[in-house]
Design an enzyme around this catalytic site. Structure first.
Site, short mmCIF file in Angstrom:
data_model
loop_
_atom_site.label_atom_id
_atom_site.label_comp_id
_atom_site.label_asym_id
_atom_site.label_seq_id
_atom_site.Cartn_x
_atom_site.Cartn_y
_atom_site.Cartn_z
N MET A 62 -0.43 -2.48 -4.78
CA MET A 62 0.17 -3.22 -5.88
C MET A 62 -0.69 -3.22 -7.15
O MET A 62 -0.64 -4.15 -7.94
CB MET A 62 0.50 -4.66 -5.43
CG MET A 62 1.41 -4.72 -4.21
SD MET A 62 2.96 -3.78 -4.39
CE MET A 62 3.92 -4.92 -5.36
N ARG A 63 -1.47 -2.18 -7.32
CA ARG A 63 -2.26 -2.04 -8.54
C ARG A 63 -1.82 -0.76 -9.26
O ARG A 63 -1.59 0.26 -8.59
CB ARG A 63 -3.75 -1.91 -8.23
CG ARG A 63 -4.32 -3.07 -7.46
CD ARG A 63 -4.52 -4.27 -8.35
NE ARG A 63 -5.01 -5.42 -7.60
CZ ARG A 63 -5.34 -6.57 -8.16
NH1 ARG A 63 -5.18 -6.74 -9.47
NH2 ARG A 63 -5.76 -7.57 -7.43
N ASN A 86 3.98 7.63 -4.38
CA ASN A 86 4.18 6.18 -4.29
C ASN A 86 5.57 5.92 -3.72
O ASN A 86 6.48 6.73 -3.91
CB ASN A 86 4.10 5.57 -5.70
CG ASN A 86 4.28 4.06 -5.68
OD1 ASN A 86 3.78 3.37 -4.79
ND2 ASN A 86 5.01 3.54 -6.65
N HIS A 142 8.62 3.10 -3.89
CA HIS A 142 9.03 1.99 -4.74
C HIS A 142 10.35 1.40 -4.21
O HIS A 142 11.27 2.13 -3.87
CB HIS A 142 9.20 2.45 -6.19
CG HIS A 142 9.55 1.32 -7.08
ND1 HIS A 142 8.63 0.39 -7.51
CD2 HIS A 142 10.75 0.91 -7.58
CE1 HIS A 142 9.24 -0.53 -8.24
NE2 HIS A 142 10.53 -0.23 -8.30
C1 GAR Z 1 7.32 -2.00 0.10
O1 GAR Z 1 8.62 -2.53 -0.04
C2 GAR Z 1 7.03 -1.04 -1.04
O2 GAR Z 1 8.15 -0.32 -1.46
C3 GAR Z 1 6.59 -2.00 -2.11
O3 GAR Z 1 5.79 -2.95 -1.44
C4 GAR Z 1 6.25 -3.08 -0.10
C5 GAR Z 1 5.07 -2.87 0.81
O4 GAR Z 1 5.41 -3.15 2.14
N1 GAR Z 1 5.84 -1.33 -3.12
C6 GAR Z 1 5.87 -1.68 -4.40
O5 GAR Z 1 6.53 -2.60 -4.81
C7 GAR Z 1 5.01 -0.82 -5.32
N2 GAR Z 1 5.24 -1.17 -6.66
P1 GAR Z 1 4.42 -2.73 3.32
O6 GAR Z 1 3.03 -3.23 2.94
O7 GAR Z 1 4.97 -3.46 4.50
O8 GAR Z 1 4.46 -1.25 3.44
#
Ligand code: GAR
Length: 266
Positions: free
Chosen positions: A137-138, A159, A161
């Site tokens: 998340m960075r 990545n 998303h």
């Molecule tokens: C996931 O939904 C991913 O798509 C999102 O964080 C979650 C992580 O879940 N990523 C973002 O929002 C990136 N900007 P996880 O830690 O269980 O894989």
């Protein structure tokens, strides 16, 4: 089994996508193995998931770095190869209040460079072919991206998303999709570029949003698809089937737009 590519992963939280990638690699569904897992957050549960599989882990605690560099970041902490002007020229991030304020922008990029240099130092111990951001998340700056994509024609940071990009970039893709009243949601895997969730799209999966859905069921539906999509995209990379191409389109008003796209071979 074909040659396995080496995948490094960066996470911030639960790591369910990381788990899906580890499972796919352990069961030979993808020609890849995870060689390290790094996190900006010492509490990330995903670190434990990696350790269970004896995958090396490290933490670069962004929060501490940001706190310790409050005020002006000490010049002696800045990596020697950091060039603020290059970062400012290349970035396409919307830096909200920072974009119009040179002092804030400078502070932002200097602190990120200190954290990213620490990430790069840790990663140097584990050579890799592909870096996957799995709930990291960075936002990565040009300083970091240029040091991973050393050959600009070979993008190697992916990545995932939680939305159908280019709709709903940012921190809460599923929430934004749901609150907008969309009837379809989805997830996207893309290569990382200098913008925020703007890089060339590798793959997408979509699901229907029905009147019974809540924000929680939307997230559940989306995550289940993410666990399929990410390994599939990594496999395309492992098979060397992802070609980055430039296409020029002429819009109705006569202007030309040039786009960097991913074409899937075969
Ligand atoms: C996931 O939904 C991913 O798509 C999102 O964080 C979650 C992580 O879940 N990523 C973002 O929002 C990136 N900007 P996880 O830690 O269980 O894989």
């Amino acid at each position: 089994m074909a040659h396995k590519i080496r995948v490094g992963a960066l996470i911030s939280g639960g790591g369910s996508n990381l788990q899906a990638i580890i499972d796919a690699s352990k069961s030979n569904r993808i020609d890849a193995r995870v060689v390290f897992v790094g996190s900006d957050n010492p509490e990330a549960y995903g670190l434990k998931r990696a350790q269970k599989h004896a995958i090396p882990t490290f933490v670069v605690d962004y929060r501490t770095i940001i706190e310790e560099t409050r005020g002006r970041p000490p010049k002696n902490l800045l990596p020697e190869d950091f060039d603020l002007e290059v970062c400012l020229r290349r970035t396409r991030q919307r830096l909200s209040d920072a974009s119009s304020d040179r002092v804030k922008a400078e502070r932002y990029f200097c602190i990120r460079a200190i954290a990213e240099a620490a990430l790069l130092r840790e990663m140097a111990a584990y050579p890799f072919d592909l870096l996957v951001l799995a709930g990291f998340m960075r936002i990565l700056t040009p300083y970091f991206i240029d040091r991973v994509n050393t050959d600009p024609s070979q993008l190697r940071i992916m990545n995932i998303h939680p939305s159908l990009l280019p709709s709903f970039p940012g921190a809460d893709g599923y929430g934004d999709t749901y609150r907008y009243g969309c009837k379809v949601g989805g997830c996207t895997v893309h290569f990382v570029d200098y913008g925020e969730d703007t890089g060339p799209i590798v793959g997408q999966k979509a699901f229907e949003i029905t009147p019974d859905d809540t924000i929680d069921t939307v997230r559940e539906k989306g995550l289940k698809l993410e666990w399929q999509l990410y390994p599939e995209c990594i496999q395309l990379f492992a098979e060397n089937r992802l070609q980055v191409v430039f296409k020029t389109y002429t819009l109705e008003n006569g202007t030309d737009v040039k786009r960097k796209l991913v074409q899937i071979a075969g």
